[in-house]
Design a protein around this motif. Sequence first.
Motif, PDB file in Angstrom:
ATOM      1  N   THR A 112      12.226  16.203  -3.507  1.00  0.00           N
ATOM      2  CA  THR A 112      10.779  15.992  -3.556  1.00  0.00           C
ATOM      3  C   THR A 112      10.449  14.543  -3.218  1.00  0.00           C
ATOM      4  O   THR A 112       9.513  14.259  -2.463  1.00  0.00           O
ATOM      5  N   TYR A 113      11.230  13.620  -3.752  1.00  0.00           N
ATOM      6  CA  TYR A 113      11.039  12.192  -3.495  1.00  0.00           C
ATOM      7  C   TYR A 113      11.173  11.898  -1.996  1.00  0.00           C
ATOM      8  O   TYR A 113      10.330  11.227  -1.407  1.00  0.00           O
ATOM      9  N   ARG A 114      12.234  12.389  -1.372  1.00  0.00           N
ATOM     10  CA  ARG A 114      12.451  12.138   0.061  1.00  0.00           C
ATOM     11  C   ARG A 114      11.281  12.652   0.893  1.00  0.00           C
ATOM     12  O   ARG A 114      10.795  11.968   1.794  1.00  0.00           O
ATOM     13  N   THR A 115      10.830  13.862   0.590  1.00  0.00           N
ATOM     14  CA  THR A 115       9.708  14.441   1.327  1.00  0.00           C
ATOM     15  C   THR A 115       8.452  13.617   1.109  1.00  0.00           C
ATOM     16  O   THR A 115       7.711  13.327   2.061  1.00  0.00           O
ATOM     17  N   CYS A 116       8.214  13.227  -0.121  1.00  0.00           N
ATOM     18  CA  CYS A 116       7.044  12.411  -0.463  1.00  0.00           C
ATOM     19  C   CYS A 116       7.053  11.112   0.338  1.00  0.00           C
ATOM     20  O   CYS A 116       6.047  10.752   0.961  1.00  0.00           O
TER      21      CYS A 116
ATOM     22  N   ASP B 254       0.831  -1.212   0.000  1.00  0.00           N
ATOM     23  CA  ASP B 254       0.000   0.000   0.000  1.00  0.00           C
ATOM     24  C   ASP B 254       0.863   1.259   0.000  1.00  0.00           C
ATOM     25  O   ASP B 254       0.594   2.204  -0.738  1.00  0.00           O
ATOM     26  N   LEU B 255       1.904   1.271   0.826  1.00  0.00           N
ATOM     27  CA  LEU B 255       2.801   2.414   0.868  1.00  0.00           C
ATOM     28  C   LEU B 255       3.529   2.571  -0.472  1.00  0.00           C
ATOM     29  O   LEU B 255       3.647   3.682  -0.994  1.00  0.00           O
ATOM     30  N   MET B 256       3.992   1.484  -1.022  1.00  0.00           N
ATOM     31  CA  MET B 256       4.698   1.550  -2.307  1.00  0.00           C
ATOM     32  C   MET B 256       3.776   2.071  -3.412  1.00  0.00           C
ATOM     33  O   MET B 256       4.200   2.877  -4.253  1.00  0.00           O
ATOM     34  N   SER B 257       2.532   1.645  -3.402  1.00  0.00           N
ATOM     35  CA  SER B 257       1.571   2.145  -4.392  1.00  0.00           C
ATOM     36  C   SER B 257       1.338   3.642  -4.227  1.00  0.00           C
ATOM     37  O   SER B 257       1.264   4.380  -5.212  1.00  0.00           O
ATOM     38  N   ALA B 258       1.245   4.084  -2.977  1.00  0.00           N
ATOM     39  CA  ALA B 258       1.046   5.518  -2.721  1.00  0.00           C
ATOM     40  C   ALA B 258       2.263   6.324  -3.169  1.00  0.00           C
ATOM     41  O   ALA B 258       2.126   7.407  -3.752  1.00  0.00           O
ATOM     42  N   ILE B 259       3.453   5.810  -2.921  1.00  0.00           N
ATOM     43  CA  ILE B 259       4.672   6.484  -3.362  1.00  0.00           C
ATOM     44  C   ILE B 259       4.699   6.585  -4.879  1.00  0.00           C
ATOM     45  O   ILE B 259       4.974   7.650  -5.444  1.00  0.00           O
ATOM     46  N   ALA B 260       4.390   5.485  -5.550  1.00  0.00           N
ATOM     47  CA  ALA B 260       4.403   5.482  -7.021  1.00  0.00           C
ATOM     48  C   ALA B 260       3.391   6.476  -7.591  1.00  0.00           C
ATOM     49  O   ALA B 260       3.708   7.253  -8.493  1.00  0.00           O
ATOM     50  N   ALA B 261       2.188   6.479  -7.041  1.00  0.00           N
ATOM     51  CA  ALA B 261       1.141   7.377  -7.549  1.00  0.00           C
ATOM     52  C   ALA B 261       1.486   8.842  -7.296  1.00  0.00           C
ATOM     53  O   ALA B 261       1.312   9.696  -8.180  1.00  0.00           O
ATOM     54  N   THR B 262       2.008   9.138  -6.103  1.00  0.00           N
ATOM     55  CA  THR B 262       2.337  10.519  -5.771  1.00  0.00           C
ATOM     56  C   THR B 262       3.515  11.020  -6.598  1.00  0.00           C
ATOM     57  O   THR B 262       3.484  12.141  -7.118  1.00  0.00           O
ATOM     58  N   CYS B 263       4.536  10.212  -6.727  1.00  0.00           N
ATOM     59  CA  CYS B 263       5.687  10.616  -7.542  1.00  0.00           C
ATOM     60  C   CYS B 263       5.273  10.833  -8.994  1.00  0.00           C
ATOM     61  O   CYS B 263       5.713  11.804  -9.629  1.00  0.00           O
ATOM     62  N   ASP B 264       4.424   9.970  -9.511  1.00  0.00           N
ATOM     63  CA  ASP B 264       3.935  10.142 -10.880  1.00  0.00           C
ATOM     64  C   ASP B 264       3.175  11.460 -11.016  1.00  0.00           C
ATOM     65  O   ASP B 264       3.349  12.193 -11.986  1.00  0.00           O
ATOM     66  N   ALA B 265       2.367  11.785 -10.020  1.00  0.00           N
ATOM     67  CA  ALA B 265       1.559  13.011 -10.063  1.00  0.00           C
ATOM     68  C   ALA B 265       2.412  14.276 -10.067  1.00  0.00           C
ATOM     69  O   ALA B 265       2.010  15.291 -10.630  1.00  0.00           O
ATOM     70  N   VAL B 266       3.601  14.217  -9.450  1.00  0.00           N
ATOM     71  CA  VAL B 266       4.463  15.402  -9.405  1.00  0.00           C
ATOM     72  C   VAL B 266       5.608  15.334 -10.416  1.00  0.00           C
ATOM     73  O   VAL B 266       6.514  16.158 -10.398  1.00  0.00           O
ATOM     74  N   GLY B 267       5.563  14.346 -11.303  1.00  0.00           N
ATOM     75  CA  GLY B 267       6.523  14.284 -12.407  1.00  0.00           C
ATOM     76  C   GLY B 267       7.844  13.609 -12.114  1.00  0.00           C
ATOM     77  O   GLY B 267       8.814  13.792 -12.842  1.00  0.00           O
ATOM     78  N   ILE B 268       7.887  12.796 -11.057  1.00  0.00           N
ATOM     79  CA  ILE B 268       9.110  12.034 -10.765  1.00  0.00           C
ATOM     80  C   ILE B 268       8.935  10.639 -11.352  1.00  0.00           C
ATOM     81  O   ILE B 268       8.011   9.918 -11.000  1.00  0.00           O
ATOM     82  N   ASP B 269       9.834  10.285 -12.241  1.00  0.00           N
ATOM     83  CA  ASP B 269       9.749   9.016 -12.973  1.00  0.00           C
ATOM     84  C   ASP B 269      10.474   7.919 -12.195  1.00  0.00           C
ATOM     85  O   ASP B 269      11.703   7.832 -12.209  1.00  0.00           O
ATOM     86  N   LEU B 270       9.707   7.089 -11.476  1.00  0.00           N
ATOM     87  CA  LEU B 270      10.293   5.963 -10.749  1.00  0.00           C
ATOM     88  C   LEU B 270      10.484   4.791 -11.707  1.00  0.00           C
ATOM     89  O   LEU B 270       9.636   4.525 -12.551  1.00  0.00           O
ATOM     90  N   LYS B 271      11.597   4.090 -11.554  1.00  0.00           N
ATOM     91  CA  LYS B 271      11.906   2.966 -12.442  1.00  0.00           C
ATOM     92  C   LYS B 271      11.678   1.609 -11.777  1.00  0.00           C
ATOM     93  O   LYS B 271      11.156   0.707 -12.398  1.00  0.00           O
ATOM     94  N   THR B 272      12.128   1.450 -10.556  1.00  0.00           N
ATOM     95  CA  THR B 272      11.960   0.160  -9.874  1.00  0.00           C
ATOM     96  C   THR B 272      11.592   0.383  -8.413  1.00  0.00           C
ATOM     97  O   THR B 272      11.943   1.398  -7.820  1.00  0.00           O
ATOM     98  N   MET B 273      10.894  -0.594  -7.858  1.00  0.00           N
ATOM     99  CA  MET B 273      10.561  -0.609  -6.425  1.00  0.00           C
ATOM    100  C   MET B 273      10.619  -2.063  -5.979  1.00  0.00           C
ATOM    101  O   MET B 273       9.951  -2.914  -6.563  1.00  0.00           O
ATOM    102  N   ASN B 274      11.419  -2.336  -4.947  1.00  0.00           N
ATOM    103  CA  ASN B 274      11.491  -3.708  -4.452  1.00  0.00           C
ATOM    104  C   ASN B 274      11.996  -3.720  -3.018  1.00  0.00           C
ATOM    105  O   ASN B 274      12.607  -2.763  -2.552  1.00  0.00           O
ATOM    106  N   ALA B 275      11.724  -4.818  -2.331  1.00  0.00           N
ATOM    107  CA  ALA B 275      12.262  -5.007  -0.986  1.00  0.00           C
ATOM    108  C   ALA B 275      13.765  -5.218  -1.108  1.00  0.00           C
ATOM    109  O   ALA B 275      14.249  -5.777  -2.086  1.00  0.00           O
ATOM    110  N   GLU B 276      14.483  -4.747  -0.118  1.00  0.00           N
ATOM    111  CA  GLU B 276      15.934  -4.875  -0.104  1.00  0.00           C
ATOM    112  C   GLU B 276      16.365  -5.899   0.930  1.00  0.00           C
ATOM    113  O   GLU B 276      15.544  -6.545   1.563  1.00  0.00           O
ATOM    114  N   TYR B 277      17.650  -6.011   1.139  1.00  0.00           N
ATOM    115  CA  TYR B 277      18.233  -7.044   2.000  1.00  0.00           C
ATOM    116  C   TYR B 277      17.830  -6.914   3.460  1.00  0.00           C
ATOM    117  O   TYR B 277      17.469  -7.889   4.104  1.00  0.00           O
TER     118      TYR B 277
END
Length: 125
Positions: free
Chosen positions: A61-65, A15-38
């Motif tokens: 903007t990304y960090r604040t988002c 849910d958080l990842m979806s919100a990040i993707a949608a918000t970044c898209d809305a403000v023009g930040i082009d995200l390429k990948t999202m995944n769990a890390e180590y």
Amino acid sequence: GVALFATLPTTTCADLMSAIAATCDAVGIDLKTMNAEYGAGQLEITMAPAKGLAACDNAMTYRTCVKELAQQSEQLATFFSYPMGAAGVGNGGHFNFSYAAQRCLLCMRDRSQRTVMCAQAIGGR
């Protein structure tokens, strides 16, 4: 073993990842990948390259988002390497950059061609 880049850990924060993707898209930040890390609770989210100050603007903007969206869902997002003394695997935010000019590519390979600006960029002399 460790579920590095697996989909199962990603589902815990989908849910958080979806919100990040949608918000970044809305403000023009082009995200390429999202995944769990180590490390536990770590995510890796990459952005498309940008030129000049746009790259800096996108990063801030990304960090604040991310921080605000996490807070809205009663979570804490941090970009510290070891937040609040956490044990285990650390986190490392990093910034990748590229040289657009062919001359800069040459100075990376041939020390005799290295300009002062190039040396400063790579931390050399």
